[in-house]
Enzyme design. Structure first.
Site, PDB file in Angstrom:
ATOM      1  N   TYR A 220       1.346  -3.455   0.601  1.00 50.91           N
ATOM      2  CA  TYR A 220       1.705  -2.024   0.606  1.00 50.91           C
ATOM      3  C   TYR A 220       2.504  -1.685   1.867  1.00 50.91           C
ATOM      4  O   TYR A 220       3.569  -1.063   1.792  1.00 50.91           O
ATOM      5  CB  TYR A 220       0.423  -1.185   0.525  1.00 50.91           C
ATOM      6  CG  TYR A 220       0.657   0.306   0.448  1.00 50.91           C
ATOM      7  CD1 TYR A 220       1.082   0.904  -0.733  1.00 50.91           C
ATOM      8  CD2 TYR A 220       0.444   1.128   1.556  1.00 50.91           C
ATOM      9  CE1 TYR A 220       1.296   2.274  -0.808  1.00 50.91           C
ATOM     10  CE2 TYR A 220       0.649   2.496   1.494  1.00 50.91           C
ATOM     11  CZ  TYR A 220       1.072   3.068   0.306  1.00 50.91           C
ATOM     12  OH  TYR A 220       1.287   4.424   0.239  1.00 50.91           O
TER      13      TYR A 220
ATOM     14  N   ALA B  24       4.155  -3.683   3.837  1.00 53.40           N
ATOM     15  CA  ALA B  24       5.461  -4.362   3.811  1.00 53.40           C
ATOM     16  C   ALA B  24       6.426  -3.628   2.879  1.00 53.40           C
ATOM     17  O   ALA B  24       7.609  -3.465   3.192  1.00 53.40           O
ATOM     18  CB  ALA B  24       5.283  -5.812   3.361  1.00 53.40           C
ATOM     19  N   SER B  25       5.913  -3.157   1.740  1.00 54.73           N
ATOM     20  CA  SER B  25       6.794  -2.463   0.783  1.00 54.73           C
ATOM     21  C   SER B  25       7.309  -1.156   1.377  1.00 54.73           C
ATOM     22  O   SER B  25       8.482  -0.818   1.232  1.00 54.73           O
ATOM     23  CB  SER B  25       6.062  -2.197  -0.542  1.00 54.73           C
ATOM     24  OG  SER B  25       5.095  -1.177  -0.410  1.00 54.73           O
TER      25      SER B  25
END
Ligand code: NAD
Length: 256
Positions: free
Chosen positions: A155, A157-158
């Site tokens: 999450y 990283a996104s």
């Protein structure tokens, strides 16, 4: 009204923060395409707005699927004659330590949150360039884009990826009068049945780091989105505004 005559696509606009964004834009004159995976929930949201004389319609889509995104945007443009505002709000969370995370979980979170943002921004961006009247792209990130959180590796990283992506989008699309910005909600209580409610322990621990000492409401976030989509933000691009009660200003619990 600010958005009279404007067409907005809100991904994940059927419920939660997205529903508040849909409502805020529609209340200010926009015709809103609710681009959501959940057709029934989106239809209910649209029906509620239409009953108040506002303009909204559901366009079912999985934002992680390129063909579905293309056909959703085509169908919005055919229905309303164009698109002026894109809000990339659809997103999924996760709760898993990195050492235990299955590659499928990593890929699903990245596919919906990051690839979905790329696919929608590209498809809508192309339409906006063709129309030649500029446009607004607002993406919902999270404080997790910059504040790492355990059990949320994919999450975080996104959301960090989206942040850098919108900066490049701002650079590439500025020449067409298109702005790209982000809004970063802090912990926001939506009451959405789709999302597991946060535990009292988590809420208590989180709020210790929030100077304004309360969670955000969906409207807190929607108002910032509406600002960035409005003419008041004509000269803002490539930026992120955190609507988080001051959470990302620093660590409140670290004191002298
Ligand atoms: N609620 C919070 O505390 C919080 C905090 C920071 C950031 N955010 C971000 O705000 C956004 C909205 O969060 P929320 O809490 O309202 O979530 P939610 O789960 O209540 O709503 C998300 C909406 O997106 C839709 N959606 C999910 N996957 C989709 C897909 N593949 N294609 C199309 N639609 C899809 C869902 O059907 C739902 O309507 C997300 O991007 C989330 O990461 C939320």
């Amino acid at each position: 009204m600010e958005f009279d005559g404007k067409v907005a696509i809100v991904t994940g606009g059927a419920s939660g923060i997205g529903e508040a964004i849909t409502t805020e834009l529609a209340e200010n004159g926009a015709t809103v395409a609710i681009a959501d995976l959940l057709e029934d929930v989106g239809r209910e949201t649209a029906r509620g707005l239409e009953a108040r004389g506002l303009k909204a319609k559901v366009f079912p889509v999985d934002v992680s699927d390129a063909a579905q995104v293309e056909s959703m945007v085509k169908s919005v443009v055919e229905t309303y004659g164009g698109v002026d505002i894109l809000v990339n709000n659809a997103g999924i969370g996760q709760r898993c330590a990195i050492l235990e995370m299955a590659v499928e979980e990593w890929e699903r979170v990245l596919a919906v949150n990051l690839r979905g943002n790329f696919l929608c921004s590209q498809a809508v961006g192309k339409e906006m360039v063709k129309q030649g009247r500029g446009g607004r792209i607002v993406s919902i990130v999270s404080t997790a884009a910059e504040n790492a959180r355990v059990n949320a590796g994919a999450y975080c990283a996104s959301k960090a990826g989206i942040l850098q992506f919108i900066r490049v989008l701002a650079q590439e699309l500025g020449q067409y009068g298109i702005t790209a910005n982000a809004v970063g909600p802090g912990l926001t209580v939506t009451g959405s049945p789709l999302r597991e409610p946060v535990s009292e322990t988590y809420l208590g621990a989180f709020l210790k780091e929030v100077p304004l000492a309360r969670p955000g409401s969906p409207k807190d976030i929607a108002q910032v989105v509406a600002f960035l989509a409005s003419s008041k933000a004509d000269y803002i691009s490539g930026q992120v505004i955190y609507a988080d009660g001051g959470y990302s200003a620093g660590k409140l619990s670290v004191r002298d």
